[in-house]
Design an enzyme around this catalytic site. Structure first.
Site, PDB file in Angstrom:
ATOM      1  N   GLU A  47      44.342 -92.367  68.105  1.00  0.00           N
ATOM      2  CA  GLU A  47      43.586 -91.646  69.240  1.00  0.00           C
ATOM      3  C   GLU A  47      42.495 -92.339  69.457  1.00  0.00           C
ATOM      4  O   GLU A  47      41.596 -92.598  68.842  1.00  0.00           O
ATOM      5  CB  GLU A  47      43.468 -90.215  68.976  1.00  0.00           C
ATOM      6  CG  GLU A  47      42.937 -89.110  69.877  1.00  0.00           C
ATOM      7  CD  GLU A  47      42.849 -87.997  69.638  1.00  0.00           C
ATOM      8  OE1 GLU A  47      42.618 -87.024  70.320  1.00  0.00           O
ATOM      9  OE2 GLU A  47      42.932 -87.686  68.309  1.00  0.00           O
ATOM     10  N   LYS A 120      46.782 -85.161  77.160  1.00  0.00           N
ATOM     11  CA  LYS A 120      46.663 -84.227  76.039  1.00  0.00           C
ATOM     12  C   LYS A 120      46.825 -82.664  76.531  1.00  0.00           C
ATOM     13  O   LYS A 120      45.945 -82.429  77.218  1.00  0.00           O
ATOM     14  CB  LYS A 120      45.683 -84.497  75.039  1.00  0.00           C
ATOM     15  CG  LYS A 120      45.394 -83.781  73.737  1.00  0.00           C
ATOM     16  CD  LYS A 120      44.547 -84.248  72.902  1.00  0.00           C
ATOM     17  CE  LYS A 120      44.380 -83.587  71.552  1.00  0.00           C
ATOM     18  NZ  LYS A 120      43.207 -84.116  70.764  1.00  0.00           N
ATOM     19  N   CYS A 157      47.210 -85.986  68.943  1.00  0.00           N
ATOM     20  CA  CYS A 157      46.622 -85.343  67.703  1.00  0.00           C
ATOM     21  C   CYS A 157      46.939 -83.850  67.782  1.00  0.00           C
ATOM     22  O   CYS A 157      47.900 -83.541  67.109  1.00  0.00           O
ATOM     23  CB  CYS A 157      45.178 -85.465  67.873  1.00  0.00           C
ATOM     24  SG  CYS A 157      44.256 -85.179  66.306  1.00  0.00           S
TER      25      CYS A 157
END
Length: 297
Positions: A47, A120, A157
């Site tokens: 990330e 995300k 994540c």
């Protein structure tokens, strides 16, 4: 009867980051090159790999680290993919428009074409992870990338803690779930909670592999950045939840594992979770909470 195998070599890259974006990009490209030289077909970077993790504090100056897509980082990924004939993915601090920023994963196919684009969806707000200050939640849905070497779903994540996200990637045809990650220990927590935190992370990801019958890989940062000690431990699990490899907690590494994509059909045939889903009964999953009376919103 012999089942035909479709073998893919998957690499997850675990590296430390300096304060120089150009140096970090160059290091990542070297890692892609090394992975390809070792036979990798798919390479997953961590990330926000081109810079220090920006979210340990709320600092307006760090919006200068963001870039459009295409931009220097994504173009470097694209060029490496095309030059080396490998699939490359990782996440970037995206500047979408004035005042609008995302944590965005891109996937470049082996010919350099853009095959995946995912913003995300789940944005944390925890001590030293003040991501809501920086990132707008994604609006792409749980997209997959149909590449030369397989169909890939890439979360980022915090997405990795949500079984709903993993399921939707799988239902859209993902054979491999990849999670570029920046997860670490707070110094005040490590002694008491460090082991359980790490085990929770792996257990959650292993459950995605088993429940969906897919390969699951995580590429995590390593090393200390200000108050965070990123714990590395990048790994890949197979569709039965068998650990194929786990990296160390304190070194830069390139993990490369063999993934036989025919294992997916085999696993799902013997453990037919997708067959037995009660899709008619899951409507309440779209509610925030359901109280004791059964009401929810």
């Amino acid at each position: 009867m012999t089942t035909k195998r479709k073998i893919v070599q998957l690499a997850v890259v675990q590296m430390s980051c300096s304060t120089s974006q150009s140096e970090n990009i160059a290091k990542a490209v070297r890692c892609i090159d090394q992975a390809a030289d070792r036979g990798a077909n798919i390479v997953c970077l961590q990330e926000l790999f081109n810079a220090p993790y920006p979210c340990q504090s709320e600092d307006h100056d760090r919006f200068e680290w963001a870039e459009p897509i295409p931009g220097p980082t994504s173009v470097a990924m694209q060029d490496a993919a095309k030059k080396l004939g490998v699939v490359v993915t990782g996440s970037i601090f995206e500047r979408r428009a004035h005042g609008l920023y995302h944590n965005t994963a891109v996937v470049y196919d082996a010919d350099g074409s853009l095959k995946g684009f995912y913003r995300k969806m789940h944005i944390p707000d925890d001590p030293l992870y003040y991501e809501k200050f920086y990132f707008t939640p994604g609006d792409t849905g749980f997209t997959i990338a149909d590449t030369l070497f397989g169909r890939i779903g890439v979360g980022v994540c915090w997405d990795q803690w949500y079984p709903e996200a993993a399921r939707l990637f799988a239902l859209r045809g993902a054979e491999i779930l990849l999670y570029p990650t920046a997860i670490g220990w707070l110094e005040s927590d490590k002694a008491e909670y460090g082991t359980s935190q790490h085990e929770s992370w792996e257990t959650m990801m292993r459950s995605h592999a088993i429940a969906n019958g897919v390969f699951v890989g995580a590429a995590n940062r390593v090393g200390r950045e200000d108050a965070l000690e990123f714990w590395g431990g990048s790994f890949v699990y197979d569709p039965a939840g068998v650990l194929l490899h786990r990296a160390s907690h304190d070194r830069e590494e390139i993990v490369i594992v063999e993934c036989d994509l025919q294992r997916i059909d085999q696993q799902r045939t013997h453990w037919p979770f997708l067959r037995d889903r009660r899709v008619d009964a899951y409507g309440d999953l779209t509610k925030r909470f359901i109280d004791g009376t059964g009401a929810g919103a």
